[in-house]
Design a protein around this motif. Structure first.
Motif, short mmCIF file in Angstrom:
data_model
loop_
_atom_site.label_atom_id
_atom_site.label_comp_id
_atom_site.label_asym_id
_atom_site.label_seq_id
_atom_site.Cartn_x
_atom_site.Cartn_y
_atom_site.Cartn_z
N SER A 1 30.53 38.05 87.65
CA SER A 1 31.38 37.38 86.68
C SER A 1 31.93 36.11 87.32
CB SER A 1 32.54 38.30 86.27
OG SER A 1 33.32 38.59 87.40
N THR A 2 32.52 35.27 86.51
CA THR A 2 33.13 34.06 87.06
C THR A 2 34.22 34.44 88.06
OG1 THR A 2 32.67 32.91 85.01
CG2 THR A 2 34.31 31.91 86.43
N SER A 3 34.98 35.47 87.72
CA SER A 3 36.06 35.91 88.62
C SER A 3 35.51 36.30 90.00
CB SER A 3 36.80 37.11 88.02
OG SER A 3 37.31 36.79 86.76
N PHE B 1 43.34 28.43 84.48
CA PHE B 1 42.99 29.71 83.88
C PHE B 1 43.45 30.84 84.82
CE2 PHE B 1 40.44 33.27 82.50
CZ PHE B 1 40.69 33.23 81.13
N THR C 1 42.58 33.76 85.85
CA THR C 1 41.75 34.44 86.86
C THR C 1 41.57 33.58 88.11
OG1 THR C 1 40.01 36.12 86.91
CG2 THR C 1 39.29 33.90 86.33
N ASP C 2 41.51 32.28 87.93
CA ASP C 2 41.37 31.38 89.09
C ASP C 2 42.59 31.53 90.00
OD1 ASP C 2 39.93 30.36 86.69
OD2 ASP C 2 39.12 28.93 88.14
N THR D 1 39.81 23.71 87.38
CA THR D 1 38.95 23.92 86.21
C THR D 1 38.71 22.56 85.59
OG1 THR D 1 39.75 26.15 85.89
CG2 THR D 1 38.76 25.07 83.99
N TYR E 1 41.20 25.08 79.92
CA TYR E 1 40.90 26.01 78.82
C TYR E 1 41.85 25.85 77.64
CZ TYR E 1 44.81 29.22 79.78
OH TYR E 1 46.05 29.77 79.93
N ASP F 1 35.59 24.98 88.55
CA ASP F 1 35.32 26.00 87.54
C ASP F 1 34.80 25.26 86.30
OD1 ASP F 1 35.38 27.86 85.47
OD2 ASP F 1 37.14 28.89 86.24
N SER G 1 33.62 26.63 83.50
CA SER G 1 33.49 27.54 82.36
C SER G 1 33.49 26.83 81.02
CB SER G 1 34.61 28.58 82.39
OG SER G 1 34.42 29.43 83.49
N HIS G 2 34.33 25.80 80.87
CA HIS G 2 34.42 25.10 79.59
C HIS G 2 33.65 23.78 79.61
CE1 HIS G 2 37.38 27.74 77.59
NE2 HIS G 2 37.68 28.04 78.84
N CYS H 1 31.13 30.33 83.38
CA CYS H 1 30.79 31.47 82.50
C CYS H 1 29.45 31.27 81.82
CB CYS H 1 31.83 31.59 81.39
SG CYS H 1 33.48 31.99 81.95
N TYR I 1 28.89 33.03 78.92
CA TYR I 1 29.04 33.49 77.53
C TYR I 1 29.72 32.50 76.60
CZ TYR I 1 33.46 35.01 79.72
OH TYR I 1 34.62 35.07 80.43
N LYS I 2 30.04 31.31 77.10
CA LYS I 2 30.69 30.33 76.21
C LYS I 2 29.60 29.40 75.64
CE LYS I 2 34.87 30.44 79.08
NZ LYS I 2 35.75 31.28 78.28
C1 LIG Z 1 38.25 28.54 83.16
C2 LIG Z 1 37.84 29.99 83.08
N1 LIG Z 1 37.50 30.64 84.21
C3 LIG Z 1 37.12 31.93 84.16
C4 LIG Z 1 37.08 32.62 82.97
C5 LIG Z 1 36.73 34.06 82.90
O1 LIG Z 1 36.14 34.65 83.93
P1 LIG Z 1 35.51 36.09 83.75
O2 LIG Z 1 34.22 35.91 83.01
O3 LIG Z 1 35.37 36.58 85.11
O4 LIG Z 1 36.42 36.91 82.90
C6 LIG Z 1 37.41 31.97 81.78
C7 LIG Z 1 37.39 32.68 80.48
O5 LIG Z 1 37.57 33.85 80.35
C8 LIG Z 1 37.82 30.63 81.86
O6 LIG Z 1 38.17 29.99 80.75
#
Ligand SMILES: Cc1ncc(COP(=O)(O)O)c(C=O)c1O
Ligand SMILES: Nc1ccccc1C(=O)C[C@H](N)C(=O)O
Length: 405
Positions: free
Chosen positions: A94-96, A123, A125-126, A163, A167, A192, A194-195, A215, A217-218
Motif C-alpha cells: 500500500s502507499t502507507s 495526508f 498516513t504520511d 504530497t 488531498y 507522495d 497519490s493525487h 496510490c 486506486y485513484k
Molecule cells: C496523499 C495520500 N497518501 C496516501 C493515501 C493512502 O494510502 P493507503 O493506500 O496506504 O491507504 C492517500 C489516500 O488514501 C492519499 O491521499
C-alpha cells in the motif's frame, strides 16, 4: 450551459474513452480522486486471471503467466506517467507501507540526520508513518507550513516528505524547486504522488527526485485497495536498504537461504508475495491511462475544472474556493469551504452527484479526465446550484455521518 457542454464533449479528443468505463446510469462521478471508476476491460481480464491463470494454471502460472514479474511489469507501465524509467518503479504493497519503507531507507542513507520534514495537514498516513518511525527512535518529525518549507531545510533534515497535490485543497508543490532546495541543504526528497499519478504530468527524473510513492486506486483506476507504487531514482538503488526485508525482495528468493541479501534495483522494495489479482486489475487501469497519455489527461482535467467554475459563476453560485484559482497550480479537483459541506455533499449524492467531504468543512469534487464529460460538469454545477438555492441540504437525513466519508 448544457448546449455548450455538449459542444465541448463533441470536440473533446478523449470523448470516446468514457465508453471504456463501466459507469452506473444516473450517476455523475466526481470522486475518481478517491476511488477511480471501473474500466470495462477489468472484469474480463480478472476472469481470465482467475479462471485461466489461477484455476487452470495453478502454481505453474508464477512462471507461465509471469506472475512473479508482475510488480516490475506493472511498475514499468506506471513509469512514463510520472517521469521515471521503467526499472525505477515497482507496484507493491500500500502507499502507507511504501512510505514506511522509503522513509526508513532514506534515513539510513543520511547518517547524522534524523529530521523528516513535512507540512501539517499533509495526508494523515504520511504523517503517521513518520511518527511511527519516530516512536522507534529512527526519525524526528518536523512539520512546517508549506510556505515556510524551503526555509526550514537545515543541516538536520534527512528527508523532505511532501504530497505533490494536496488531498484536501488540490494545491500543487513546485517539485523541481523544492527538490533542488532540499538537495542544496543535503536532504533527500520523497514525493507522495497519490493525487498526481494519472491526473497531471510529473517529471520525477527531470526534477532529480529521490523517491516517490502513490496510490493505484485513484486516477490509475486499479480498484479498491489496488497495489500502490514505489519509485527510487536509479542512482540510489545500490545504497537502498529498506527495513521490511521479506523474501520477495531477496536477491534469490527461491534459494531459501537463511540470510537476507537484497535484490538488485527496485526489486528490493518488495516484501511478501505480490497480490496477483490486484495487480492484474491495476494493470488494466494503467494501460488505459498510458494509452490516453498524461498530457491529454491533464489538459482535459484543467478544462473540466475550469468549466465547472464557469458554470457555477453563470448560475450565480458563490462558494469559497480553497483550491488554487490557477488551474496550473492545482491537481484534478476543486475544493470548496462551507460550514455545511457535509450535508451539501450528502444532498448532492442523493441527486446522483458523487463527490466527497473532507473534515471539517470541505466539499471536494474530483474531475477524473478519462471519463468525466463536460455534460457531467454542467449538470453537477446545476445540481449544486439547486441544492444551495433550495436549502435542501438542511434535511435531517443529510446530517448523519457515515463511517467512511
Ligand atoms: C496523499 C495520500 N497518501 C496516501 C493515501 C493512502 O494510502 P493507503 O493506500 O496506504 O491507504 C492517500 C489516500 O488514501 C492519499 O491521499
Ligand atoms: N483509501 C480510501 C478508502 C476509503 C475511503 C477513501 C479512501 C481514500 O483513498 C481517501 C483519499 N486518499 C483522500 O484523498 O481523501
Amino acid at each position: 450551459m448544457l448546449a455548450e457542454a455538449r459542444a465541448r464533449d463533441a470536440a473533446d479528443p478523449l470523448r470516446d474513452y468514457r465508453a471504456r468505463f463501466d459507469l452506473p446510469q444516473g450517476v455523475i462521478y466526481l470522486d475518481g480522486n478517491s476511488l477511480g471508476a471501473l474500466p470495462k476491460a477489468t472484469a474480463g481480464r480478472m476472469a481470465q486471471v482467475i479462471r485461466g491463470e489461477w484455476g487452470e494454471g495453478l502454481i505453474r502460472s508464477w512462471n507461465s503467466a509471469d506472475w512473479i514479474g508482475m510488480p516490475q511489469r506493472v511498475g514499468g507501465k506506471i513509469a512514463p506517467l510520472i517521469g521515471a524509467a521503467p526499472d525505477e518503479v515497482i507496484a507493491c504493497d500500500s502507499t502507507s507501507v511504501n512510505l514506511f519503507k522509503l522513509i526508513a531507507a532514506a534515513l539510513r542513507m543520511q547518517p547524522g540526520r534524523k529530521v523528516v520534514l513535512s507540512e501539517p495537514g499533509n495526508f494523515p498516513t504520511d504523517l503517521y508513518m513518520i511518527a511511527g518511525l519516530e516512536a522507534q527512535g529512527l526519525a524526528e518529525r518536523r512539520l512546517v507550513p508549506r510556505e515556510r518549507i524551503a526555509g526550514a531545510l537545515d543541516g538536520d533534515v534527512a528527508l523532505l516528505l511532501l504530497t505533490h497535490v494536496h488531498y484536501k485543497t488540490g494545491a500543487v508543490f513546485d517539485m523541481a524547486a523544492l527538490t533542488r532546495a532540499a538537495h542544496e541543504a543535503g536532504a533527500l526528497v520523497l514525493w507522495d504522488l497519490s493525487h498526481s499519478a494519472g491526473a497531471i504530468p510529473v517529471d520525477l527524473n527531470g526534477c532529480g527526485a529521490d523517491f516517490a510513492v502513490g496510490c493505484g486506486y485513484k486516477y490509475l483506476n486499479g480498484g479498491p485497495g489496488a497495489p500502490a507504487f514505489a519509485y527510487a531514482a536509479r542512482r540510489h538503488h545500490e545504497a537502498l536498504e529498506q527495513p521490511l526485508t521479506g523474501w520477495m525482495g531477496h536477491a534469490a528468493p527461491f534459494a531459501f537461504s537463511d540470510d537476507y541479501a537484497p535484490a538488485a534495483g527496485v526489486d528490493r522494495l518488495l516484501t511478501g508475495t505480490p497480490p496477483i489479482l490486484g495487480l492484474a486489475a491495476l494493470e488494466v487501469g494503467i494501460e488505459l491511462a498510458a494509452e490516453i497519455g498524461i498530457e491529454r489527461l491533464a489538459a482535459k482535467s484543467r478544462a473540466l475544472s475550469e468549466f465547472f467554475r464557469t458554470c457555477l459563476d453563470r448560475a450565480g453560485v458563490e462558494l469559497d474556493l480553497v483550491s488554487p484559482a490557477d488551474p496550473e497550480q492545482r491537481g484534478s479537483q476543486l475544493s470548496f469551504r462551507h460550514p455545511e459541506a457535509y450535508a451539501i455533499c450528502q444532498a448532492l449524492i442523493a441527486r446522483g452527484v458523487i463527490g466527497d467531504f473532507r473534515d471539517p468543512d470541505i466539499l471536494r469534487l474530483g474531475f477524473a479526465p478519462a471519463y468525466v464529460s463536460f455534460e457531467d460538469v454542467a449538470q453537477a454545477a446545476q445540481h449544486l446550484a439547486e441544492v444551495l438555492k433550495t436549502g435542501e441540504w438542511q434535511r435531517e437525513e443529510f446530517r448523519e455521518r457515515a463511517a467512511v466519508t
